[in-house]
Scaffold this active site. Structure first.
Site, mmCIF file in Angstrom:
data_model
loop_
_atom_site.group_PDB
_atom_site.id
_atom_site.type_symbol
_atom_site.label_atom_id
_atom_site.label_comp_id
_atom_site.label_asym_id
_atom_site.label_seq_id
_atom_site.Cartn_x
_atom_site.Cartn_y
_atom_site.Cartn_z
ATOM 1 N N CYS A 291 0.806 -1.181 -0.073
ATOM 2 C CA CYS A 291 0.136 -0.190 0.127
ATOM 3 C C CYS A 291 0.760 1.299 -0.003
ATOM 4 O O CYS A 291 0.507 2.062 -0.695
ATOM 5 C CB CYS A 291 -1.110 -0.053 1.364
ATOM 6 S SG CYS A 291 -0.306 -0.802 2.684
ATOM 7 N N GLN B 148 1.728 4.991 9.283
ATOM 8 C CA GLN B 148 0.718 4.151 8.872
ATOM 9 C C GLN B 148 -0.449 3.977 9.633
ATOM 10 O O GLN B 148 -0.345 3.701 10.806
ATOM 11 C CB GLN B 148 1.574 2.802 8.048
ATOM 12 C CG GLN B 148 2.621 3.055 7.138
ATOM 13 C CD GLN B 148 3.285 1.926 6.765
ATOM 14 O OE1 GLN B 148 4.643 1.844 6.459
ATOM 15 N NE2 GLN B 148 2.554 0.776 6.553
ATOM 16 N N ARG C 164 3.915 2.765 12.456
ATOM 17 C CA ARG C 164 2.474 2.375 12.714
ATOM 18 C C ARG C 164 1.889 3.713 13.741
ATOM 19 O O ARG C 164 2.429 3.743 14.776
ATOM 20 C CB ARG C 164 2.076 1.097 13.334
ATOM 21 C CG ARG C 164 0.687 1.058 13.534
ATOM 22 C CD ARG C 164 0.087 0.526 12.204
ATOM 23 N NE ARG C 164 0.608 -0.689 11.650
ATOM 24 C CZ ARG C 164 0.402 -1.135 10.285
ATOM 25 N NH1 ARG C 164 -0.389 -0.419 9.479
ATOM 26 N NH2 ARG C 164 0.737 -2.438 10.037
ATOM 27 N N HIS D 239 -2.414 5.876 4.820
ATOM 28 C CA HIS D 239 -0.876 6.099 5.363
ATOM 29 C C HIS D 239 -0.227 7.444 4.775
ATOM 30 O O HIS D 239 -0.461 7.675 3.463
ATOM 31 C CB HIS D 239 -0.022 4.707 4.552
ATOM 32 C CG HIS D 239 -0.761 3.436 4.956
ATOM 33 N ND1 HIS D 239 -1.320 3.367 6.104
ATOM 34 C CD2 HIS D 239 -0.353 2.213 4.520
ATOM 35 C CE1 HIS D 239 -1.477 1.984 6.400
ATOM 36 N NE2 HIS D 239 -0.757 1.213 5.539
HETATM 37 P P1 NAP Z 1 -8.405 -8.526 6.880
HETATM 38 O O1 NAP Z 1 -9.141 -7.349 7.106
HETATM 39 O O2 NAP Z 1 -7.770 -9.126 8.248
HETATM 40 O O3 NAP Z 1 -9.424 -9.752 6.161
HETATM 41 C C1 NAP Z 1 -9.040 -11.066 5.636
HETATM 42 C C2 NAP Z 1 -10.083 -12.038 6.218
HETATM 43 O O4 NAP Z 1 -10.210 -12.275 7.572
HETATM 44 C C3 NAP Z 1 -11.404 -11.758 5.697
HETATM 45 O O5 NAP Z 1 -11.568 -11.978 4.501
HETATM 46 C C4 NAP Z 1 -12.224 -12.863 6.609
HETATM 47 O O6 NAP Z 1 -12.219 -14.093 5.881
HETATM 48 C C5 NAP Z 1 -11.332 -12.553 8.020
HETATM 49 N N1 NAP Z 1 -11.858 -11.885 9.057
HETATM 50 C C6 NAP Z 1 -11.938 -12.545 10.467
HETATM 51 N N2 NAP Z 1 -12.266 -11.431 11.244
HETATM 52 C C7 NAP Z 1 -12.821 -10.661 10.619
HETATM 53 C C8 NAP Z 1 -13.736 -9.257 10.874
HETATM 54 N N3 NAP Z 1 -13.887 -8.966 11.895
HETATM 55 N N4 NAP Z 1 -13.974 -8.591 9.723
HETATM 56 C C9 NAP Z 1 -13.562 -8.706 8.527
HETATM 57 N N5 NAP Z 1 -13.159 -10.026 7.976
HETATM 58 C C10 NAP Z 1 -12.698 -10.732 9.045
HETATM 59 O O7 NAP Z 1 -7.455 -8.184 6.101
HETATM 60 P P2 NAP Z 1 -7.074 -6.946 4.900
HETATM 61 O O8 NAP Z 1 -6.519 -6.052 5.392
HETATM 62 O O9 NAP Z 1 -8.208 -6.924 4.174
HETATM 63 O O10 NAP Z 1 -5.827 -7.627 4.171
HETATM 64 C C11 NAP Z 1 -6.121 -8.446 3.136
HETATM 65 C C12 NAP Z 1 -4.762 -9.046 2.214
HETATM 66 O O11 NAP Z 1 -4.457 -7.515 1.759
HETATM 67 C C13 NAP Z 1 -3.319 -9.070 3.093
HETATM 68 O O12 NAP Z 1 -2.498 -10.046 2.597
HETATM 69 C C14 NAP Z 1 -2.906 -7.760 3.355
HETATM 70 O O13 NAP Z 1 -1.460 -7.642 3.626
HETATM 71 C C15 NAP Z 1 -3.168 -7.115 2.086
HETATM 72 N N6 NAP Z 1 -3.138 -5.572 2.066
HETATM 73 C C16 NAP Z 1 -3.742 -4.953 3.147
HETATM 74 C C17 NAP Z 1 -3.873 -3.655 2.953
HETATM 75 C C18 NAP Z 1 -4.668 -2.934 4.009
HETATM 76 O O14 NAP Z 1 -4.519 -1.649 4.011
HETATM 77 N N7 NAP Z 1 -5.436 -3.395 4.971
HETATM 78 C C19 NAP Z 1 -3.339 -2.988 2.026
HETATM 79 C C20 NAP Z 1 -2.606 -3.505 0.765
HETATM 80 C C21 NAP Z 1 -2.686 -4.854 0.993
HETATM 81 P P3 NAP Z 1 -13.451 -15.184 6.011
HETATM 82 O O15 NAP Z 1 -14.719 -14.560 5.388
HETATM 83 O O16 NAP Z 1 -13.094 -16.150 5.138
HETATM 84 O O17 NAP Z 1 -13.669 -15.601 7.470
#
Ligand code: NAP
Length: 365
Positions: free
Chosen positions: A135, A162, A264, A271
Site C-alpha cells: 500500500c 501508517q 504505525r 497512510h
Molecule cells: P483482513 O481485514 O484481516 O481480512 C482478511 C480475512 O479475515 C477476511 O476475508 C475474513 O475471512 C477474515 N476475518 C476475520 N475476522 C474478520 C472481521 N472482523 N472482519 C472482516 N473479516 C474478518 O485483511 P485485509 O487488511 O483486508 O488484508 C487482506 C490482504 O491484503 C493481506 O494480505 C494484506 O497484507 C493485503 N493488503 C492490505 C492492505 C490494508 O490496508 N489493509 C493494503 C494492501 C494490501 P473469512 O470471511 O474467510 O472468514
C-alpha cells in the site's frame, strides 16, 4: 460472461473492493461467486449476476471452475491455496492483494496509473498472475509518478505514518477498543491536573488490561516504529518492500534506492509519508511542482502553506477518497537537489483495492 470468484471479500481490502465494484457497476460485466474460509453455505452478498450462497474457499474443485479468482484473504491463504490450485491444473487468472507472489518472475505488480500499458502487454502475452503492490509503495509511486517518469529521482527516503487499518480489520477494531479504554478512564477523572492525567494514561496503556491482543502493544497514545517482520539487514520487511517493489513496478534498469523507517500511528485509514527526495539534477521548485501535478489524474499538489496543508493533507481529509495529495514540497537546506514532501493516500483504495479493480476490468475487457 466470465466466472469471477472473490475470496476475502469481507476483510478491509475486500469490503472496499466490493464497494468500488458496485459504485462502478463492474458486476454487470461478470458472473460473481463469493468464497469464505469461515462461512461457506450462508448467504453471499447481493450483487448483479451474483450467486446466492457462499462457497468454500478451501474447495479446489469449486475454485477451479472460475475463470478469474480475486483474493483479498491474505498471505497465508495464498501460500496454501495458490500452489494447490495451479498443481490441480487450473489455468485461470489469479488477482491477489497479498504480498506472497509479488516478486515472483511470473507475477506482475499492478498499479494502473503507473504501469497500465505494461499490464496490458502482459495480459496480451498470457500472464496469469497479477498482484497489488504494498500500500505505501503504491501511494508513493502515484504521488511521485511525474518525477520517476522524467527520470529525475536519484533516491528517496520515506518516513511513514501508517494507519491501523493497514494491519487488517481486527487491528483497526483493537485501536478503537484501546481508545475506548482511554476514554472511559479519562471520563472518570475529568478535573485532574494534566500531568496526573498523563501518568494515569501511561499506566493504563502499559497495564495488563489494555486491549492489545493483535498489535501486542498500545497504539492509542503511542507510535510503533516497526511494521512486519525483522530482516537481517536491520530493516523491517515493510521497509524492505519499498525499494524492491517500487523498482519492479517501475521496471528500472538501475535500482533507485528507496529506504526509510515505517511507523504505525493511530490514524484509522490513510497512510502518510514524509519524503526526502534527492534529484539527479537541480530543478526549480515550480518545475518540480508542475511535473508532480501533471503526472496522472489522481495526484493532487497541495500548496506549501499552513491552511491548505492542514485542510487537505491529513488522513481526516483524505479517508475514502481516490486522490493522492502531495504537499510540503520545498527545496531543503541539505542542498539544491534535495526536496522535501509529504504525501498520503487511502491505503485501502489506491493502496490496495483500486489497482485490483482496474486490473479486473482490464482483463474482462
Ligand atoms: P483482513 O481485514 O484481516 O481480512 C482478511 C480475512 O479475515 C477476511 O476475508 C475474513 O475471512 C477474515 N476475518 C476475520 N475476522 C474478520 C472481521 N472482523 N472482519 C472482516 N473479516 C474478518 O485483511 P485485509 O487488511 O483486508 O488484508 C487482506 C490482504 O491484503 C493481506 O494480505 C494484506 O497484507 C493485503 N493488503 C492490505 C492492505 C490494508 O490496508 N489493509 C493494503 C494492501 C494490501 P473469512 O470471511 O474467510 O472468514
Amino acid at each position: 460472461m466470465k466466472r469471477v470468484g472473490f475470496i476475502g471479500w469481507r476483510g478491509m481490502v475486500g469490503s472496499v473492493l466490493m464497494d468500488r465494484l458496485s459504485q462502478e457497476n463492474d458486476f454487470n460485466f461478470m458472473e460473481s461467486y463469493f468464497f469464505s474460509t469461515s462461512q461457506a453455505g450462508t448467504a453471499a452478498p447481493k450483487v448483479k449476476n451474483g450467486s446466492p450462497k457462499l462457497l468454500s474457499a478451501m474447495d479446489i474443485k469449486e475454485l477451479s471452475s472460475m475463470d478469474i479468482l480475486v483474493s483479498c484473504q491474505g498471505g497465508e491463504y495464498t501460500t496454501e491455496m495458490f500452489p494447490a490450485l495451479r498443481n490441480s491444473g487450473w489455468k485461470g487468472i489469479w488477482i491477489d492483494a497479498a504480498s506472497t507472489l509479488r516478486l515472483k518472475d511470473d507475477a506482475i505488480i499492478v498499479l494502473d496509473p503507473v504501469n497500465r500499458t505494461f499490464i496490458q502487454e502482459s495480459i496480451d502475452k498470457g500472464v496469469k498472475n497479477f498482484v497489488g503492490g504494498n500500500c505505501t509503495v503504491s501511494l508513493l509511486l502515484i504521488a511521485l509518478d511525474g518525477l520517476f517518469k522524467e527520470n529525475l529521482v536519484e533516491w528517496v527516503s520515506s518516513m511513514t505514518y501508517q494507519a491501523a487499518s493497514g494491519a487488517g480489520a481486527k487491528n483497526m477494531i483493537e485501536l478503537l477498543d484501546q481508545m475506548r479504554s482511554v476514554g472511559q478512564a479519562f471520563n472518570s477523572n475529568p478535573s485532574s491536573e494534566a500531568l496526573e492525567l498523563e501518568r494515569q494514561m501511561t499506566n493504563l496503556m502499559n497495564g495488563e488490561s489494555f486491549p492489545k491482543a493483535n498489535f501486542g502493544h498500545p497504539l492509542a497514545l503511542n507510535v510503533l516504529p516497526y511494521i512486519d517482520s525483522e530482516l537481517p539487514s536491520g530493516q523491517s520487511k515493510e521497509e524492505w518492500k519499498a525499494q524492491v517493489e517500487a523498482n519492479k513496478i517501475l521496471q528500472t534498469k538501475t535500482v533507485i534506492p528507496i529506504d526509510g523507517t515505517c511507523v504505525r500511528v493511530g490514524a484509522l485509514r490513510c497512510h502518510s509519508q514524509g519524503l526526502t527526495i534527492k534529484l539527479k539534477k537541480s530543478a526549480s521548485l515550480s518545475s518540480v511542482e508542475e511535473i508532480i501535478s501533471n503526472a496522472n489524474p489522481w495526484v493532487k499538489l497541495v500548496p506549501n502553506n499552513k491552511p491548505d496543508t492542514l485542510k487537505e493533507l491529513t488522513p481526516a481529509a483524505v479517508s475514502g477518497k481516490l486522490h493522492v495529495p502531495i504537499g510540503r514540497v520545498r527545496q531543503m537546506t541539505l542542498g539544491e537537489n534535495f526536496y522535501n514532501a509529504f504525501t498520503l493516500g487511502d491505503q485501502l483504495l489506491w493502496g490496495a483495492a483500486e489497482p485490483l479493480r482496474c486490473l479486473l476490468r482490464q482483463v474482462l475487457n
